[in-house]
Design a protein around this motif. Structure first.
Motif: not given
Length: 360
Positions: A5, A27, A192-195, A198-199
């Motif tokens: 990233t 995390h 949010d680390l999900k944002q 893994d995009l």
């Protein structure tokens, strides 16, 4: 392939705050952070002690941080070698660019260098924009426009420091510069680390995200002072507003309140339900990349090609373009083309007219 990233944004946009959180939060991920260090803004000394030009610091949560002043390829190679030797562990990489950096050359690294390309996968570019100073920075620094243009996702920081109207104007401007990047307000790095991870922003897939308001009426409101040839042949276009994103087809004025900014970085969309002639399109795109490749920041499309019953997906950075065959067109679904181009002072009419001539 280790996902990477790229985190970018102008000075003071909040990258360091976000990095601190990534490096200290529990995390459960093992993340290597490469900080491209030129002295403007560094992680606090209590988190990262910088005594050498290059060093790796192990963090308490399993993350590591590598500070570089030299070649990114060498840094990535060294990290991988140390991982192979069992000296360090990580399963993803975050690269923070300096606030004055154009992220383009960083992104190109993952396509140009074979060793890097075989080991790492560029996942996404995330750009932080300071809500309080963003408009001024966009006006004064083209590098900030480039950071926005390259983004797969835009984080707007310090939104609490501006009025809702000012925030709306900034979001409107960002959407016109880069309609394919979702926008999200973040508070002091609490994204949010999900944002973040893994995009799959650089994956070739059938989904082309374009801001739904981008093709609204206000796209055409104030743009007649640039990039517009009133004499070009509109007969090539189907005259339906969503068929082709030529300027000049104004079907309403919903957002006159938005200020017009003559940004160097702009975007435009091409749409058609006609199929492309593959040979014509390949020749045309090749010539466009050869002449205007350095001005093209990001481009992506889902294409309807003659003789192929599947979507053809493509995207690129500057002169480097990749394409692949995607999913089949579904029964009852009208095959269509949707392409977005983001770049610096691109000849919009030349590109749109050229694409029209490539249709069957």
């Amino acid at each position: 392939m280790t996902p990477v990233t790229i985190l970018t944004g102008f000075l003071g946009s909040g990258k360091t705050t976000l990095l601190k959180r990534i490096l200290t939060e529990a995390h459960g991920m093992k993340i290597a952070v490469i900080e491209n260090e030129f002295g403007e803004e560094n992680i606090d000394n209590d988190i990262l002690v910088q005594e050498n030009a290059e060093q790796i610091v192990q963090m308490s949560n399993g993350c590591i941080c590598c500070t570089i002043r030299g070649d990114l390829v060498k840094a990535l190679s060294d990290l991988n070698s140390q991982r192979d030797a069992g000296e360090i562990q990580f399963d993803r990489v975050v690269i923070e660019t300096t606030g004055l950096a154009n992220p383009g050359p960083v992104a190109q690294t993952f396509f140009i260098d074979d060793e890097v390309a075989d080991t790492y996968r560029l996942d996404a570019i995330i750009t932080l924009v300071d809500a309080k100073h963003g408009q001024q920075q966009l006006d004064q620094h083209e590098v900030v426009q480039r950071q926005v243009g390259f983004a797969d996702r835009l984080f707007i920081t310090k939104a609490d420091l501006v009025t809702p109207e000012a925030l709306g104007d900034l979001k409107h401007r960002l959407a016109h510069m880069n309609p394919r990047a979702p926008q999200q307000e973040v508070d002091f790095g609490q994204a949010d680390l999900k944002q973040i991870f893994d995009l799959h922003g650089f994956n070739l897939n059938d989904k082309l995200d374009i801001d739904p308001d981008f093709l609204g009426a206000d796209e055409h409101d104030h743009d007649h002072d640039h990039d517009h040839d009133h004499d070009h042949d509109h007969s090539q276009c189907d005259h339906e507003h969503d068929q082709c994103a030529h300027e000049g087809h104004d079907h309403g004025h919903a957002h006159h309140a938005h200020a017009h900014h003559n940004d160097a970085i702009k975007s435009f969309v091409f749409r058609s339900e006609k199929a492309f002639d593959p040979a014509k399109l390949e020749d045309f795109l090749g010539s466009i990349l050869q002449v205007y490749g350095e001005r093209l920041l990001r481009y992506k499309g889902v294409l309807n090609m003659r003789g192929i019953d599947r979507r053809v997906v493509f995207q690129g950075v500057h002169q480097m373009m990749g394409s692949d065959v995607g999913a089949k067109w579904q029964p009852g679904e009208m095959p269509n083309t949707k392409m977005v181009f983001i770049g610096a002072e691109l000849p919009k009419d030349i590109i749109l007219q050229g694409l029209e001539r490539c249709l069957v």
